[in-house]
Design an enzyme around this catalytic site. Sequence first.
Site, mmCIF file in Angstrom:
data_model
loop_
_atom_site.group_PDB
_atom_site.id
_atom_site.type_symbol
_atom_site.label_atom_id
_atom_site.label_comp_id
_atom_site.label_asym_id
_atom_site.label_seq_id
_atom_site.Cartn_x
_atom_site.Cartn_y
_atom_site.Cartn_z
ATOM 1 C CG ASN A 156 -0.461 -0.073 2.481
ATOM 2 O OD1 ASN A 156 0.678 -0.507 2.657
ATOM 3 N ND2 ASN A 156 -1.208 0.374 3.465
ATOM 4 C CD GLU A 252 5.554 -0.479 12.554
ATOM 5 O OE1 GLU A 252 4.402 -0.036 12.701
ATOM 6 O OE2 GLU A 252 6.500 -0.173 13.293
ATOM 7 C CB CYS A 286 -1.769 0.462 8.448
ATOM 8 S SG CYS A 286 -0.555 1.768 8.337
HETATM 9 P P1 NAP Z 1 0.444 -9.010 3.450
HETATM 10 O O1 NAP Z 1 -0.441 -9.815 2.597
HETATM 11 O O2 NAP Z 1 0.621 -9.414 4.852
HETATM 12 O O3 NAP Z 1 1.861 -8.960 2.691
HETATM 13 C C1 NAP Z 1 2.925 -8.183 3.176
HETATM 14 C C2 NAP Z 1 4.237 -8.778 2.709
HETATM 15 O O4 NAP Z 1 4.429 -10.063 3.332
HETATM 16 C C3 NAP Z 1 4.311 -9.039 1.208
HETATM 17 O O5 NAP Z 1 5.621 -8.769 0.753
HETATM 18 C C4 NAP Z 1 4.003 -10.521 1.124
HETATM 19 O O6 NAP Z 1 4.488 -11.140 -0.049
HETATM 20 C C5 NAP Z 1 4.736 -11.027 2.343
HETATM 21 N N1 NAP Z 1 4.282 -12.345 2.830
HETATM 22 C C6 NAP Z 1 3.077 -12.931 2.654
HETATM 23 N N2 NAP Z 1 3.059 -14.138 3.278
HETATM 24 C C7 NAP Z 1 4.278 -14.314 3.832
HETATM 25 C C8 NAP Z 1 4.870 -15.343 4.604
HETATM 26 N N3 NAP Z 1 4.195 -16.444 4.945
HETATM 27 N N4 NAP Z 1 6.147 -15.197 5.003
HETATM 28 C C9 NAP Z 1 6.842 -14.079 4.702
HETATM 29 N N5 NAP Z 1 6.330 -13.057 3.972
HETATM 30 C C10 NAP Z 1 5.065 -13.169 3.555
HETATM 31 O O7 NAP Z 1 -0.032 -7.479 3.492
HETATM 32 P P2 NAP Z 1 -0.510 -6.540 2.317
HETATM 33 O O8 NAP Z 1 -1.847 -6.975 1.851
HETATM 34 O O9 NAP Z 1 0.578 -6.336 1.320
HETATM 35 O O10 NAP Z 1 -0.637 -5.150 3.106
HETATM 36 C C11 NAP Z 1 -1.771 -4.793 3.805
HETATM 37 C C12 NAP Z 1 -1.587 -4.965 5.296
HETATM 38 O O11 NAP Z 1 -0.442 -4.249 5.736
HETATM 39 C C13 NAP Z 1 -2.759 -4.391 6.074
HETATM 40 O O12 NAP Z 1 -3.097 -5.239 7.122
HETATM 41 C C14 NAP Z 1 -2.195 -3.079 6.612
HETATM 42 O O13 NAP Z 1 -2.826 -2.598 7.765
HETATM 43 C C15 NAP Z 1 -0.784 -3.462 6.875
HETATM 44 N N6 NAP Z 1 0.049 -2.268 6.939
HETATM 45 C C16 NAP Z 1 0.542 -1.868 8.153
HETATM 46 C C17 NAP Z 1 1.298 -0.702 8.246
HETATM 47 C C18 NAP Z 1 1.880 -0.245 9.544
HETATM 48 O O14 NAP Z 1 2.811 0.559 9.504
HETATM 49 N N7 NAP Z 1 1.409 -0.700 10.687
HETATM 50 C C19 NAP Z 1 1.530 0.049 7.097
HETATM 51 C C20 NAP Z 1 1.002 -0.390 5.893
HETATM 52 C C21 NAP Z 1 0.273 -1.554 5.819
HETATM 53 P P3 NAP Z 1 3.494 -11.365 -1.297
HETATM 54 O O15 NAP Z 1 3.132 -10.006 -1.746
HETATM 55 O O16 NAP Z 1 4.319 -12.130 -2.240
HETATM 56 O O17 NAP Z 1 2.322 -12.137 -0.763
#
Ligand code: NAP
Length: 480
Positions: A156, A252, A286
């Site tokens: 994002n 995060e 987020c």
């Molecule tokens: P996501 O599906 O959890 O993916 C994040 C990253 O993790 C991607 O690079 C993904 O790779 C990788 N990943 C997925 N499964 C994994 C595993 N089993 N082992 C290691 N890495 C793995 O999240 P998203 O949909 O991209 O982002 C949205 C989420 O991020 C929301 O929940 C949002 O709230 C959170 N977020 C939090 C913050 C904060 O600062 N607190 C900021 C922004 C976003 P792939 O893309 O290849 O699946």
Amino acid sequence: MDEKIIEGKMFINGKWKPGKNYFDVVNPFTDEVIGRIPTADDKDIENTIDAAVSAFQISKSLTAYERARLLEEVSKKIDENQKELSKLISLESGKPIRYALGEVKRAVETFKFASIEAKEIYGEVIPMDAAERGKDYFGFYIRVPKGVILAITPFNFPLNLVAHKVAPAIASGNSVILKPASVTPLISLKLIDIFENAGLPQGVLNILFGAGSEVGMKLVKDDRINMVTFTGSLAVGETIKREAGFKTVTLELGSNSAVVVEDVEDLPGVVDRLIVGAFAYSGQVCISVQRIYVNRKLFDDFLTLFVEKTKKLKLGNPLNPETDIGPMITTSETTRAMEWLEEAKSKGAKVLTGGKNEGNIIFPTVLTNVSKEMRVIKDEVFAPVVSIVPYDNFDEALKLADETKYGLQAGVYTKDVNKIFKAVDTINVGGLILNDFPTFRVDHMPYGGVKKSGMGREGLKYAVEEMTEIKLVVIKRQKR
Ligand code: NAP
């Protein structure tokens, strides 16, 4: 092949490397393929870890001046290429162009702040003789880099959230392996390009692509990696924490951020602000505003204005500077959010505007009559959906705001200083924002969550603390 398609490569030990298998990067607005990116195989992963381990010997001996200069140069080059970079973010993520430009401007600052922090890593003298047994001892500590840092990032904010990991890691003398989100890898490629041109020492920053559950997980489990810094969903964060073994992990994660509107002077101004908080980048932030609790005295006026203004938002092509709402990141995310809306409706929620989609664009949706068991309230909706709830008692509203498994940021609008203190005491979050939306963030402030929103803090100074170890030195005086 269409010449507009970006052909990516991995960057391992200072060299661009093609792969055996490739996956497509798709523009979520047009559904066109805009990039082809290699999936790392086991050998690529092995070579990358080897490279990062040996490059740590280089990165840890760079002087603060050299680390700061590299980061300053990166900041400058991002600044010079704002237009090109924001367009690329918009194309691969579907983020409306003015928000993409905002992200690029923030990344300029993030690297700039990191270059300042590189020169501000201090130790401390410990008064050893404060203990009875400490006589004749002199003690101090220094901060040393942890080693190889694995950065796993979400879709994002595909530039600025990469910056929030790579910049402090390099500022504090670590080597880095970056694994960006598979749907938005192109802007990371550009960033590596910028680093290379800015004089990155060989192997200090490497990039691998591929499914997080495969490539990411193999890296997470490897003992040669000293720290995982992860931003993403709660489910993946929990898996990483479980599998990472004996390494530092910072997480995060998500949120269902609440804001309490108790008393305001400028109601239209507050409504405008909360509309941005709820719907910017289709709520895929987020700290998006998801739950709004409004004092019943203001409720009718607030709701009428909120719905009226929401209806005026412009939907469409993210590259159009007028566009407020673009597509969701993927069709499966659109379907998931629409299912959550159906569930809410079936349990009695009233849709005041929105509640439908055209392709991947979900119309900004305002709900009332919601209840705690609905997913749009208790989970992270991550879509342009906001719920507005009236309350009679401020203390009750604070409790409602706090009644969640998440704890990233919350907002409270009130001029009453006693109510401000009450909010500080009641709402358990990483950041409480008074008289503004919970979506507020500047990049050098401590940022992160409690409860299931994560552990550890970002914001350059605080990330540097996470990415360094305290090394104590004690000297015994031989003679007086
Ligand atoms: P996501 O599906 O959890 O993916 C994040 C990253 O993790 C991607 O690079 C993904 O790779 C990788 N990943 C997925 N499964 C994994 C595993 N089993 N082992 C290691 N890495 C793995 O999240 P998203 O949909 O991209 O982002 C949205 C989420 O991020 C929301 O929940 C949002 O709230 C959170 N977020 C939090 C913050 C904060 O600062 N607190 C900021 C922004 C976003 P792939 O893309 O290849 O699946």
